[in-house]
Write a protein that holds these residues in place. Structure first.
Motif, PDB file in Angstrom:
ATOM      1  N   ARG A  60       0.872  -1.178   0.000  1.00 53.80           N
ATOM      2  CA  ARG A  60       0.000   0.000   0.000  1.00 53.80           C
ATOM      3  C   ARG A  60       0.902   1.219   0.000  1.00 53.80           C
ATOM      4  NH1 ARG A  60      -3.646   2.388   4.387  1.00 53.80           N
ATOM      5  NH2 ARG A  60      -5.336   3.298   3.184  1.00 53.80           N
ATOM      6  N   VAL A  61       0.912   1.960  -1.104  1.00 57.03           N
ATOM      7  CA  VAL A  61       1.803   3.109  -1.240  1.00 57.03           C
ATOM      8  C   VAL A  61       0.995   4.353  -1.579  1.00 57.03           C
ATOM      9  CG1 VAL A  61       3.792   1.762  -1.978  1.00 57.03           C
ATOM     10  CG2 VAL A  61       2.248   2.694  -3.683  1.00 57.03           C
ATOM     11  N   LYS A  62       1.581   5.487  -1.242  1.00 57.26           N
ATOM     12  CA  LYS A  62       0.992   6.774  -1.589  1.00 57.26           C
ATOM     13  C   LYS A  62       1.613   7.204  -2.906  1.00 57.26           C
ATOM     14  CE  LYS A  62      -0.238  10.938   0.947  1.00 57.26           C
ATOM     15  NZ  LYS A  62       0.122  11.754   2.105  1.00 57.26           N
ATOM     16  N   ALA A  63       0.809   7.261  -3.963  1.00 57.43           N
ATOM     17  CA  ALA A  63       1.325   7.563  -5.294  1.00 57.43           C
ATOM     18  C   ALA A  63       0.491   8.655  -5.942  1.00 57.43           C
ATOM     19  CB  ALA A  63       1.284   6.308  -6.158  1.00 57.43           C
ATOM     20  N   LEU A  64       1.084   9.270  -6.948  1.00 55.41           N
ATOM     21  CA  LEU A  64       0.374  10.306  -7.697  1.00 55.41           C
ATOM     22  C   LEU A  64      -0.487   9.645  -8.777  1.00 55.41           C
ATOM     23  CD1 LEU A  64       3.109  13.034  -8.148  1.00 55.41           C
ATOM     24  CD2 LEU A  64       1.124  13.112  -6.669  1.00 55.41           C
ATOM     25  N   VAL A  65      -1.813   9.871  -8.688  1.00 57.13           N
ATOM     26  CA  VAL A  65      -2.753   9.358  -9.679  1.00 57.13           C
ATOM     27  C   VAL A  65      -3.469  10.568 -10.276  1.00 57.13           C
ATOM     28  CG1 VAL A  65      -4.749   7.886 -10.081  1.00 57.13           C
ATOM     29  CG2 VAL A  65      -3.051   7.235  -8.368  1.00 57.13           C
ATOM     30  N   ASN A  66      -3.227  10.825 -11.555  1.00 59.37           N
ATOM     31  CA  ASN A  66      -3.769  12.008 -12.238  1.00 59.37           C
ATOM     32  C   ASN A  66      -3.418  13.306 -11.517  1.00 59.37           C
ATOM     33  OD1 ASN A  66      -4.917  10.377 -14.199  1.00 59.37           O
ATOM     34  ND2 ASN A  66      -6.817  10.151 -13.054  1.00 59.37           N
ATOM     35  N   GLY A  67      -2.204  13.363 -10.976  1.00 55.63           N
ATOM     36  CA  GLY A  67      -1.714  14.573 -10.327  1.00 55.63           C
ATOM     37  C   GLY A  67      -2.098  14.731  -8.869  1.00 55.63           C
ATOM     38  N   THR A  68      -2.913  13.826  -8.330  1.00 51.77           N
ATOM     39  CA  THR A  68      -3.318  13.920  -6.926  1.00 51.77           C
ATOM     40  C   THR A  68      -2.764  12.720  -6.159  1.00 51.77           C
ATOM     41  OG1 THR A  68      -5.391  12.763  -7.369  1.00 51.77           O
ATOM     42  CG2 THR A  68      -5.446  15.168  -7.454  1.00 51.77           C
ATOM     43  N   PRO A  69      -2.288  12.928  -4.931  1.00 50.60           N
ATOM     44  CA  PRO A  69      -1.760  11.802  -4.148  1.00 50.60           C
ATOM     45  C   PRO A  69      -2.888  10.915  -3.632  1.00 50.60           C
ATOM     46  CG  PRO A  69      -1.569  13.852  -2.919  1.00 50.60           C
ATOM     47  CD  PRO A  69      -2.088  14.209  -4.270  1.00 50.60           C
TER      48      PRO A  69
END
Length: 63
Positions: free
Chosen positions: A35-44
């Protein structure tokens, strides 16, 4: 919790476990998901990602 990678779609694979006496039982091979915090469409966002995608740099981690 999701059992599929949000990037590549890798999921659990089902097969048979075979004992020495040839007794067959069903089992599942599950991917190593983190479970990671990633940028999806510019939003974390927090997404489930397999370690292969993390290692290969397919995921842009958010701070």
């Amino acid at each position: 919790m999701a059992t599929k990678c949000a990037i590549c779609g890798k999921g659990a694979v089902v097969g048979m476990q075979l004992s020495h006496s040839h007794i067959r039982t069903k089992r599942a091979w599950k991917p190593n998901l983190q479970r990671v915090k990633a940028l999806v469409n510019g939003t974390p966002r927090r997404i489930m990602v397999c370690t292969r995608c993390l290692r290969s740099g397919r995921v842009q981690r958010a701070i």
